[in-house]
Write a protein that holds these residues in place. Structure first.
Motif, mmCIF file in Angstrom:
data_model
loop_
_atom_site.group_PDB
_atom_site.id
_atom_site.type_symbol
_atom_site.label_atom_id
_atom_site.label_comp_id
_atom_site.label_asym_id
_atom_site.label_seq_id
_atom_site.Cartn_x
_atom_site.Cartn_y
_atom_site.Cartn_z
ATOM 1 N N GLN A 166 -5.104 3.108 5.142
ATOM 2 C CA GLN A 166 -4.626 2.040 5.030
ATOM 3 C C GLN A 166 -4.349 0.922 4.350
ATOM 4 N N VAL A 167 -3.288 1.196 3.122
ATOM 5 C CA VAL A 167 -3.830 -0.493 2.079
ATOM 6 C C VAL A 167 -2.830 -0.943 2.154
ATOM 7 N N ALA A 168 -3.533 -2.493 2.006
ATOM 8 C CA ALA A 168 -2.411 -3.834 1.877
ATOM 9 C C ALA A 168 -2.344 -3.664 0.311
ATOM 10 N N LEU A 169 -0.700 -3.782 -0.572
ATOM 11 C CA LEU A 169 -0.814 -3.884 -1.904
ATOM 12 C C LEU A 169 -1.040 -4.999 -2.712
ATOM 13 N N PRO A 170 -1.918 -6.264 -1.749
ATOM 14 C CA PRO A 170 -2.834 -6.675 -2.896
ATOM 15 C C PRO A 170 -4.098 -5.968 -3.253
ATOM 16 N N GLU A 171 -4.409 -4.758 -3.082
ATOM 17 C CA GLU A 171 -5.881 -3.472 -2.663
ATOM 18 C C GLU A 171 -5.498 -1.949 -3.051
ATOM 19 N N ILE A 172 -4.147 -2.292 -3.955
ATOM 20 C CA ILE A 172 -3.940 -0.762 -4.511
ATOM 21 C C ILE A 172 -4.394 -0.836 -5.805
ATOM 22 N N GLU A 173 -5.275 -1.630 -6.812
ATOM 23 C CA GLU A 173 -6.101 -0.903 -8.143
ATOM 24 C C GLU A 173 -7.190 -0.295 -7.615
ATOM 25 N N ASN A 174 -7.596 -0.678 -5.744
ATOM 26 C CA ASN A 174 -9.011 0.039 -5.694
ATOM 27 C C ASN A 174 -8.723 1.290 -4.664
ATOM 28 N N THR A 175 -7.695 2.097 -4.404
ATOM 29 C CA THR A 175 -6.996 2.824 -4.111
ATOM 30 C C THR A 175 -7.077 4.311 -4.911
ATOM 31 N N PRO A 176 -8.122 5.349 -4.238
ATOM 32 C CA PRO A 176 -7.899 6.313 -5.024
ATOM 33 C C PRO A 176 -6.015 6.917 -5.608
ATOM 34 N N LEU A 177 -5.911 7.807 -6.373
ATOM 35 C CA LEU A 177 -4.990 8.518 -6.479
ATOM 36 C C LEU A 177 -5.095 9.851 -6.262
ATOM 37 N N ASN A 178 -3.545 10.124 -6.004
ATOM 38 C CA ASN A 178 -3.400 11.439 -5.579
ATOM 39 C C ASN A 178 -4.177 11.866 -4.194
ATOM 40 N N THR A 179 -3.928 10.299 -3.134
ATOM 41 C CA THR A 179 -4.306 10.733 -1.733
ATOM 42 C C THR A 179 -2.998 9.956 -1.197
ATOM 43 N N LEU A 180 -3.281 10.588 -0.153
ATOM 44 C CA LEU A 180 -1.811 9.554 0.996
ATOM 45 C C LEU A 180 -2.230 8.514 1.673
ATOM 46 N N VAL A 181 -1.175 7.747 1.548
ATOM 47 C CA VAL A 181 -1.579 6.225 1.784
ATOM 48 C C VAL A 181 -0.243 6.008 2.667
ATOM 49 N N GLU A 182 -1.291 4.593 3.154
ATOM 50 C CA GLU A 182 0.118 3.892 4.065
ATOM 51 C C GLU A 182 -0.006 2.529 3.986
ATOM 52 N N PHE A 183 1.701 2.239 3.318
ATOM 53 C CA PHE A 183 1.154 0.845 3.576
ATOM 54 C C PHE A 183 2.081 0.248 4.626
ATOM 55 N N LYS A 184 2.240 -1.189 5.490
ATOM 56 C CA LYS A 184 2.583 -1.306 6.575
ATOM 57 C C LYS A 184 3.862 -3.087 6.476
ATOM 58 N N ASP A 185 4.418 -3.468 7.003
ATOM 59 C CA ASP A 185 5.024 -4.371 6.822
ATOM 60 C C ASP A 185 6.002 -4.585 5.457
ATOM 61 N N VAL A 186 6.030 -3.545 4.800
ATOM 62 C CA VAL A 186 7.000 -3.927 3.473
ATOM 63 C C VAL A 186 8.074 -3.990 3.395
ATOM 64 N N GLU A 187 9.295 -3.878 2.367
ATOM 65 C CA GLU A 187 10.630 -3.622 2.035
ATOM 66 C C GLU A 187 11.172 -3.393 0.868
ATOM 67 N N PHE A 188 12.324 -3.093 1.068
ATOM 68 C CA PHE A 188 12.802 -2.555 -0.790
ATOM 69 C C PHE A 188 13.250 -4.898 -0.987
ATOM 70 N N VAL A 189 13.237 -4.749 -2.377
ATOM 71 C CA VAL A 189 13.428 -5.918 -3.002
ATOM 72 C C VAL A 189 14.949 -6.280 -2.315
ATOM 73 N N GLU A 190 15.505 -7.199 -2.468
ATOM 74 C CA GLU A 190 16.230 -7.729 -1.997
ATOM 75 C C GLU A 190 17.780 -7.158 -2.756
ATOM 76 N N GLU A 191 17.114 -7.963 -4.731
ATOM 77 C CA GLU A 191 18.319 -7.093 -5.849
ATOM 78 C C GLU A 191 18.603 -5.651 -5.640
#
Length: 452
Positions: A166-191
């Motif tokens: 479980q990862v929040a977008l502001p914490e992404i830089e500290n997350t190990p690469l090539n691992t399975l992650v989940e982001f909650k409360d996200v959406e595609f940008v309006e444009e």
């Protein structure tokens, strides 16, 4: 003879139907192993890496958990594995020329990899295993030939469920690469709403965002089964593999089941505000040091204000066109507090003993020699406050502060879009009657950061 042909044809038809009925179209059964035991960790494996691709000669076995799947075509020729079912610390990718690998190594499977004979390499920050690829004499990790895949990669009889991190977008830089992650409360940008996941036959980046406008790139294959599907409009959770391409972090989903957008979209964020309680509170042109010039703003409100898209404009001498401006975006002025702007931050700190809130260039609105006019403008183009008379050179007038100081009287609590001399106390060398013709010296005659 005619009847014999009919009988033979009927027999063949029955035989064909019988054969079809007995065909098993289920996924192939892959034997698992309990004999192989891991004897090296991901971290220790990385220690074996030399310069370029390194062939492994030791009898080593690595265990990992499959987190990718080529079932929907968003992955091709690669298997991603991580070191733990939960809270992984490292992941890597195995390059292989093995189609429909999900039928043999499904997502969540535990596998054991015989490393002897494989090549180890690194692309950017991604650790790779596989065969070799040679280009112009340079050897790098390439796809393991299909006939060798099952000689090196074995399905373990031990099982379990891989839990995404479980990862929040502001914490992404500290997350190990090539691992399975989940982001909650996200959406595609309006444009990007209304667009498909990818352009046909092209890798395509789409952009995810959270309600604080932190963003994340979603990488989609132009050959994926869901390539032409339209991006969902709602908000929710998304699971995928975190990878890095150059400096950009990216997320890759296995299929559309990795997306669960069932919540309402984020409320619109208003980032532009106006207020009449922001105004110019002090202007400085010290007689003894032009490097100590500054402009001070003040917020008389009981709440802080974001200055996104606010500007401070300068009209030099009698000009009616803007000579220079300062974009105040990115600054927040606290409640009942000042904001000091200097065109020479080093000299300002040397003279006054503290750093300005904003350092700007010379010849900016903060670098007036005392005969210029200034406007403070909100994000909507409305003039909130003004010093001087636009189109009139300040020399010899009631808005000259050359070699001196203009300070807002303490009873003024709002900006004024029309210059009113009675709101100011002004010191200069040659100003009009009513001003004080007494040049001012820094630091003793000025009070930056303090509302008089």
């Amino acid at each position: 003879m005619k009847n014999s042909n009919k009988i033979n044809g009927l027999f063949l038809l029955i035989l064909m139907v019988a054969c079809v009925k007995n065909v098993n179209f289920s996924e192939p059964q892959t034997a698992c192993t309990t004999e192989l035991k891991a004897n090296i960790s991901f971290a220790d494996l990385e220690e074996l890496l030399g310069d370029g691709a390194t062939q492994i000669h030791q009898d080593l076995v690595l265990e990992g958990y499959v987190i990718s799947s080529d079932r929907a075509g968003n992955f091709f020729g690669v298997l991603y594995i991580q070191d733990k079912m939960e809270n992984p610390t490292q992941g890597l990718q195995i390059e292989m020329d093995f189609r429909e690998s999900h039928l043999f190594y499904s997502a969540g499977s535990k596998i054991l990899v015989k490393l002897k004979g494989l090549y180890l390499g690194k692309s950017g920050e991604t650790l790779k295993l596989g065969g070799t690829f040679t280009s112009f004499g340079n050897v790098s990790v390439g796809r393991l030939p299909s006939l060798q895949v099952r000689e090196h990669i074995f399905l373990s009889c031990d099982g379990g469920t891989v839990q995404p991190l479980q990862v929040a977008l502001p914490e992404i830089e500290n997350t190990p690469l090539n691992t399975l992650v989940e982001f909650k409360d996200v959406e595609f940008v309006e444009e990007e709403l209304g667009l498909s996941f990818a352009l046909a036959e092209e890798e395509t980046i789409r952009t995810l965002t959270d309600c604080a406008e932190n963003e994340m790139a979603l990488l989609n294959s132009g050959y994926a089964d869901f390539q032409a599907e339209i991006l969902p409009e709602d908000n929710g959770s998304i699971t995928g593999i975190l990878v890095k391409d150059g400096k950009q972090l990216q997320l890759i989903i296995r299929d559309l089941e990795d997306i669960d957008f069932t919540q309402e979209r984020c409320p619109e964020i208003i980032t532009e505000f106006t207020s009449t309680q922001i105004f110019i509170s002090e202007l400085a042109d010290p007689d003894n040091n032009s490097g100590a010039r500054f402009v001070e703003l003040y917020n008389s409100a009981s709440e802080p204000l974001d200055l996104n898209l606010w500007t401070l404009r300068r009209y030099t001498n009698e000009n009616t066109e803007i000579s220079s401006s300062i974009d105040l975006s990115g600054l927040v002025i606290d409640a009942e507090s000042t904001l000091v702007i200097s065109p020479n931050a080093a000299e300002f700190e040397l003279v006054y003993g503290f750093a300005p809130d904003l350092a700007v260039s010379t010849n900016s609105p903060a670098d007036s020699n005392g005969d210029d006019n200034l406007e403070l403008v909100d994000p909507f183009g409305m003039v909130i406050d003004v010093f001087g008379v636009i189109g009139e050179d300040g020399s010899g007038t009631n808005h000259e502060f050359e070699d001196g100081r203009a300070v807002r009287n303490p009873d003024v609590l709002e900006g004024n879009p029309s210059y009113t001399f009675g709101e100011w106390t002004i010191f200069n060398d040659t100003g009009e009657s009513g001003t004080t013709q007494m040049p001012q010296n820094a630091p003793e005659d000025f009070t930056p950061g303090i509302r008089d």
